[in-house]
Design a protein around this motif. Structure first.
Motif, PDB file in Angstrom:
ATOM      1  N   GLY A   1      38.012  48.757  36.995  1.00 43.71           N
ATOM      2  CA  GLY A   1      38.039  49.229  38.384  1.00 43.71           C
ATOM      3  C   GLY A   1      38.235  48.113  39.392  1.00 43.71           C
ATOM      4  N   LYS A   2      38.790  46.995  38.966  1.00 46.54           N
ATOM      5  CA  LYS A   2      38.973  45.854  39.867  1.00 46.54           C
ATOM      6  C   LYS A   2      39.895  46.204  41.033  1.00 46.54           C
ATOM      7  CE  LYS A   2      40.480  43.457  36.397  1.00 46.54           C
ATOM      8  NZ  LYS A   2      40.159  44.441  35.366  1.00 46.54           N
ATOM      9  N   THR A   3      41.070  46.716  40.694  1.00 50.45           N
ATOM     10  CA  THR A   3      42.053  47.004  41.738  1.00 50.45           C
ATOM     11  C   THR A   3      41.507  48.039  42.715  1.00 50.45           C
ATOM     12  OG1 THR A   3      43.745  46.593  40.059  1.00 50.45           O
ATOM     13  CG2 THR A   3      44.467  47.623  42.106  1.00 50.45           C
ATOM     14  N   THR A   4      40.894  49.060  42.172  1.00 51.50           N
ATOM     15  CA  THR A   4      40.342  50.114  43.029  1.00 51.50           C
ATOM     16  C   THR A   4      39.247  49.545  43.926  1.00 51.50           C
ATOM     17  OG1 THR A   4      40.771  51.637  41.210  1.00 51.50           O
ATOM     18  CG2 THR A   4      39.350  52.429  42.977  1.00 51.50           C
ATOM     19  N   THR A   5      38.403  48.703  43.359  1.00 46.69           N
ATOM     20  CA  THR A   5      37.315  48.120  44.155  1.00 46.69           C
ATOM     21  C   THR A   5      37.867  47.239  45.269  1.00 46.69           C
ATOM     22  OG1 THR A   5      35.840  48.199  42.249  1.00 46.69           O
ATOM     23  CG2 THR A   5      35.231  46.690  44.018  1.00 46.69           C
TER      24      THR A   5
ATOM     25  N   GLY B   1      47.150  39.625  41.537  1.00 44.46           N
ATOM     26  CA  GLY B   1      47.115  38.683  40.419  1.00 44.46           C
ATOM     27  C   GLY B   1      47.115  39.351  39.063  1.00 44.46           C
ATOM     28  N   ASP B   2      47.098  40.683  39.041  1.00 44.49           N
ATOM     29  CA  ASP B   2      47.227  41.372  37.750  1.00 44.49           C
ATOM     30  C   ASP B   2      48.711  41.471  37.436  1.00 44.49           C
ATOM     31  OD1 ASP B   2      47.252  42.916  35.545  1.00 44.49           O
ATOM     32  OD2 ASP B   2      45.966  44.501  36.322  1.00 44.49           O
ATOM     33  N   THR B   3      49.234  40.365  36.945  1.00 43.25           N
ATOM     34  CA  THR B   3      50.679  40.319  36.716  1.00 43.25           C
ATOM     35  C   THR B   3      51.068  40.892  35.355  1.00 43.25           C
ATOM     36  OG1 THR B   3      50.353  38.039  36.005  1.00 43.25           O
ATOM     37  CG2 THR B   3      51.127  38.353  38.244  1.00 43.25           C
TER      38      THR B   3
HETATM   39  N1  LIG Z   1      35.240  57.995  38.466  1.00 40.51           N
HETATM   40  C1  LIG Z   1      35.481  56.752  38.910  1.00 40.51           C
HETATM   41  N2  LIG Z   1      36.667  56.192  38.642  1.00 40.51           N
HETATM   42  C2  LIG Z   1      36.886  54.934  39.090  1.00 40.51           C
HETATM   43  C3  LIG Z   1      35.926  54.210  39.819  1.00 40.51           C
HETATM   44  N3  LIG Z   1      36.453  52.994  40.106  1.00 40.51           N
HETATM   45  C4  LIG Z   1      37.698  52.985  39.581  1.00 40.51           C
HETATM   46  N4  LIG Z   1      37.964  54.153  38.965  1.00 40.51           N
HETATM   47  C5  LIG Z   1      39.166  54.546  38.258  1.00 40.51           C
HETATM   48  O1  LIG Z   1      39.278  53.742  37.101  1.00 40.51           O
HETATM   49  C6  LIG Z   1      40.637  53.584  36.755  1.00 40.51           C
HETATM   50  C7  LIG Z   1      40.927  52.123  36.534  1.00 40.51           C
HETATM   51  O2  LIG Z   1      40.747  51.457  37.760  1.00 40.51           O
HETATM   52  P1  LIG Z   1      41.591  50.186  38.145  1.00 40.51           P
HETATM   53  O3  LIG Z   1      41.157  49.785  39.507  1.00 40.51           O
HETATM   54  O4  LIG Z   1      43.023  50.403  37.907  1.00 40.51           O
HETATM   55  O5  LIG Z   1      41.048  49.172  37.062  1.00 40.51           O
HETATM   56  P2  LIG Z   1      41.466  47.656  36.857  1.00 40.51           P
HETATM   57  O6  LIG Z   1      40.236  46.938  36.455  1.00 40.51           O
HETATM   58  O7  LIG Z   1      42.180  47.123  38.028  1.00 40.51           O
HETATM   59  O8  LIG Z   1      42.452  47.792  35.627  1.00 40.51           O
HETATM   60  P3  LIG Z   1      43.318  46.613  34.972  1.00 40.51           P
HETATM   61  O9  LIG Z   1      44.130  46.034  36.038  1.00 40.51           O
HETATM   62  O10 LIG Z   1      44.147  47.264  33.935  1.00 40.51           O
HETATM   63  O11 LIG Z   1      42.380  45.679  34.371  1.00 40.51           O
HETATM   64  C8  LIG Z   1      41.446  54.189  37.890  1.00 40.51           C
HETATM   65  O12 LIG Z   1      41.854  55.447  37.499  1.00 40.51           O
HETATM   66  C9  LIG Z   1      40.438  54.290  39.025  1.00 40.51           C
HETATM   67  O13 LIG Z   1      40.731  55.336  39.909  1.00 40.51           O
HETATM   68  C10 LIG Z   1      34.663  54.839  40.078  1.00 40.51           C
HETATM   69  O14 LIG Z   1      33.745  54.289  40.686  1.00 40.51           O
HETATM   70  N5  LIG Z   1      34.501  56.120  39.607  1.00 40.51           N
END
Ligand SMILES: Nc1nc2c(ncn2[C@@H]2O[C@H](COP(=O)(O)OP(=O)(O)OP(=O)(O)O)[C@@H](O)[C@H]2O)c(=O)[nH]1
Length: 672
Positions: free
Chosen positions: A475-479, A499-501
């Motif tokens: 959830g890094k990108t989302t956060t 930076g997630d290349t």
């Molecule tokens: N239910 C729920 N989903 C979440 C939450 N945070 C993130 N997500 C979901 O988790 C999934 C992965 O989130 P990303 O932000 O893409 O994760 P990431 O760490 O950036 O992924 P990588 O770049 O592949 O490492 C996405 O579908 C988000 O919408 C949360 O708090 N609750």
């Protein structure tokens, strides 16, 4: 009142207040003082500026600096994970034993018999108890989960993609990226960047191209090296996530589907473009105008902050995240579609003003936290109710309680301590389930309270550099997107660095968040060196007088040595341009992995010097108790919890609210 981001600190830009750097304290990444950097540089004949900042006047100079302080060669998995400390020969046998344990652990983390030494992934009590009954974390279920056709269907495409990414990333993904988007993300030629006005103090730093900071061969993603264990872990992790996640596709996919270029308003496009696309085709004049377009004016920012303060001070409940304007706005309005992405923060704040929090039917913070933690709390609360309904507290009930706490991921040592304290007060007395819940909440709060720390990003140097790390799909990108939304609405001038290349979709995903937050954005083509991108991002942020740089990184399993090495390299590259940076290294943990989160903290702490935690997806799991185990074991602040995918679903961490929600205390107990 604490704002996440206070008044804009433009005045600080001329004379930065140095803050205590947050360098990793562990082996592998030695904190680098400017003096240390100078020594380094001297030994590699790199010229040094008078302020001890290395003069990176050529690609060779940058590469020489990076090469100069590469960590010593790693030996084995353990050595790689924990920074490649040189070990004596006497330790070799122990290392071999530990390495075998680590491998066994990843085959079956709950098979304590397979673990013969004090391996790094075991908890305080020496083993991870084999008490999990429901489908557990991806790693825990590596051997058990047979993917069904439904599992393999792309119900949660980003997660599946993410798991695939860990194994083979770049070229395969690039085939799936629509051509126009790919070209959009290309970073401007550094020559063109030279045309951008820079301050006198920055003139010594030349833009550095990707190749200047290119990854050393051993740090490049080596797909051929992927072990059978990793493959199991990755594929099963994806399946396990699919089971645990909601069936509805994540919002990001939804809004990505509605992303025709035509829907993006030209001015917003320009604002985001300033840092990334089309710069090579942009005239110097346009570049000079760019910061004004992308940044919020001081007047607007101040107005937004004032409104935020006014609104909050009237209505703020004790743990209400809506203590800032962004949250109030986010909580009161539906998730904006991409078409709404160009709404500026000041406009949003005006909407907020017209729709004050007191007039909405929005549930309070505790209710939302309770709702988010429902799966974790119902497991715990139902268990307590079944054990304690009108029973005397005796040895048997205490044992049942301890088992319940362990199976709820709180960790064996916390479970034992909690039961011991409850025993002291109530042994041999009639107890109700509500009394036990209340006592439990008190004990959990005691563990969590020292870790409660709001991340106030208005403090510190400018730009403040925040690096986000974690395993795939945590959830890094989302956060980052959520934080950017909130801080932008408070007037922060932010640059998001993709930076997630490895995962092209992550770049697109971050770009959408950047557009929505009206933040700057910097990316590079698929597979580019993320250390170079981080370096360029800080350089650009300095040039553009940004307040904050939020740097995304590729997800990496903590047992993938070469990827962890690459992360260490990103940190080193950042320090080359800003010795006190990264000022924050935020580890994003996915709650659904349960106990595995403990080993993630361990590994990332050693590799990247984690300064704070965010736990996401608490809404999608019964394993939220693991945050208590982490707080008990690691002295790392917990900044936020994520209980949903939308911008408003990120909350500053509150020990009390979390504890109450986790044990399922009813609202009237908490006074809400
Ligand atoms: N239910 C729920 N989903 C979440 C939450 N945070 C993130 N997500 C979901 O988790 C999934 C992965 O989130 P990303 O932000 O893409 O994760 P990431 O760490 O950036 O992924 P990588 O770049 O592949 O490492 C996405 O579908 C988000 O919408 C949360 O708090 N609750």
């Amino acid at each position: 009142m604490i704002l996440w981001f206070g008044k804009k600190k433009k005045a600080d830009k001329s004379g930065e207040t140095p803050i205590e750097p947050n360098p990793p304290q562990e082996a592998g990444i030695e904190p680098e003082t400017p003096a240390a950097a100078s020594e380094d540089s001297t030994s590699t004949s790199v010229p040094i500026a008078t302020d001890s900042t290395p003069v990176l006047d050529s690609p060779e100079a940058v590469k020489a600096l990076l090469d100069a302080d590469k960590p010593p060669e790693k030996k084995g998995l353990f050595g790689g994970l924990f920074g490649g400390k040189k070990k004596s020969e006497e330790d070799a046998a122990i290392d071999a034993e530990i390495q075998a344990d680590v491998e066994n652990y990843f085959k079956d983390p709950y098979d304590k018999d397979a673990i013969t030494s004090d391996a790094p992934f075991r908890d305080d009590d020496g083993f991870v108890p084999n008490i999990e009954k429901e489908p557990a974390s991806p790693l825990e279920n590596a051997e058990q989960i047979e993917p069904t056709s439904e599992d393999t269907a792309p119900q949660t495409p980003p997660l599946s993609e993410t798991r695939d990414d860990a194994q083979s990333p770049v070229k395969d993904e690039s085939e799936n990226i629509p051509e126009p988007s790919k070209t959009e993300q290309i970073v401007p030629e550094t020559d063109n960047l030279k045309d951008t006005p820079v301050s006198a103090s920055e003139e010594v730093i030349e833009p550095v191209s990707e190749t200047d900071l290119e990854a050393s061969p051993e740090s490049a993603p080596d797909t051929s090296n992927t072990s059978a264990i990793d493959e199991d872990i990755n594929s099963d992790a994806s399946d396990a996530h699919d089971e645990e996640e909601d069936e509805t596709p994540p919002p990001f996919n939804q809004f990505m589907e509605k992303t025709p270029e035509a829907e993006v308003k030209p001015d917003t496009q320009d604002a985001a473009d300033g840092t990334e696309e089309n710069l090579s085709n942009t005239s110097t004049e346009e570049l000079e105008n760019e910061p004004e377009v992308s940044a919020i004016s001081d007047t607007e920012a101040d107005a937004a902050i004032t409104l935020a303060e006014d609104t909050f001070e009237e209505d703020a409940p004790a743990y209400d995240i809506t203590e800032n304007a962004a949250d109030q706005q986010a909580a009161n309005t539906p998730e904006p579609s991409l078409e709404q992405a160009d709404t500026t923060p000041s406009t949003e704040t005006e909407q907020d003003d017209n729709n004050p929090i007191a007039e909405t039917k929005k549930p309070g913070f505790f209710s939302r936290m309770s709702q988010g933690l429902k799966r974790s709390s119902s497991k715990l609360a139902d268990g307590i109710t079944s054990v304690f309904t009108k029973k005397k507290l005796d040895d048997d009930t205490l044992e049942d309680l301890e088992d319940l706490l362990i199976s709820s991921d709180l960790g064996a040592s916390v479970a034992m301590r909690v039961c011991e304290n409850i025993r002291k007060d109530r042994f041999d007395k009639e107890v109700t389930d509500e009394e036990i819940k209340s006592a439990l909440a008190t004990e959990i709060t005691r563990v969590l309270k020292p870790r409660e720390e709001i991340l106030d990003l208005s403090e510190g140097p400018s730009p403040r550099v925040v690096l986000f790390v974690g395993v795939n799909g945590s959830g890094k990108t989302t956060t980052i997107g959520k934080i950017a939304s909130k801080l932008s609405a408070q007037g922060a001038d932010i640059l998001l660095a993709a930076g997630d290349t490895f995962r092209a979709a992550a770049v697109e995903q971050l770009k959408v968040w950047a557009d929505r937050a009206n933040a700057g954005f910097l990316s590079r083509p698929d597979g580019a060196d993320s250390a170079g991108l981080a370096f360029d991002a800080i350089q650009q942020a300095k040039r553009e007088n940004r307040d904050l740089v939020l740097i995304d990184t590729a997800g990496r399993l903590q047992n993938r040595t070469e990827l962890m090495d690459e992360l260490a390299k990103v940190v080193r590259a950042i320090r080359k341009i800003e010795p006190t940076a990264p000022h924050d290294v935020i580890l994003v943990l996915d709650a659904t992995v349960g106990q595995n989160a403990l080993s993630q903290v361990e590994a990332f702490k050693h590799t990247a010097g984690v300064t704070g935690l965010v736990m996401t997806k608490l809404d999608g799991t019964a394993k939220g108790g693991v945050l208590v185990a982490i707080a008990d074991k690691h002295e790392i602040p917990i900044h936020f919890v994520g209980i949903g995918e939308k911008a408003e679903d990120l909350y500053p961490f509150s020990a009390q609210a979390f504890a109450n929600a986790l044990v399922g205390l009813s609202d009237d107990v908490t006074g809400e």
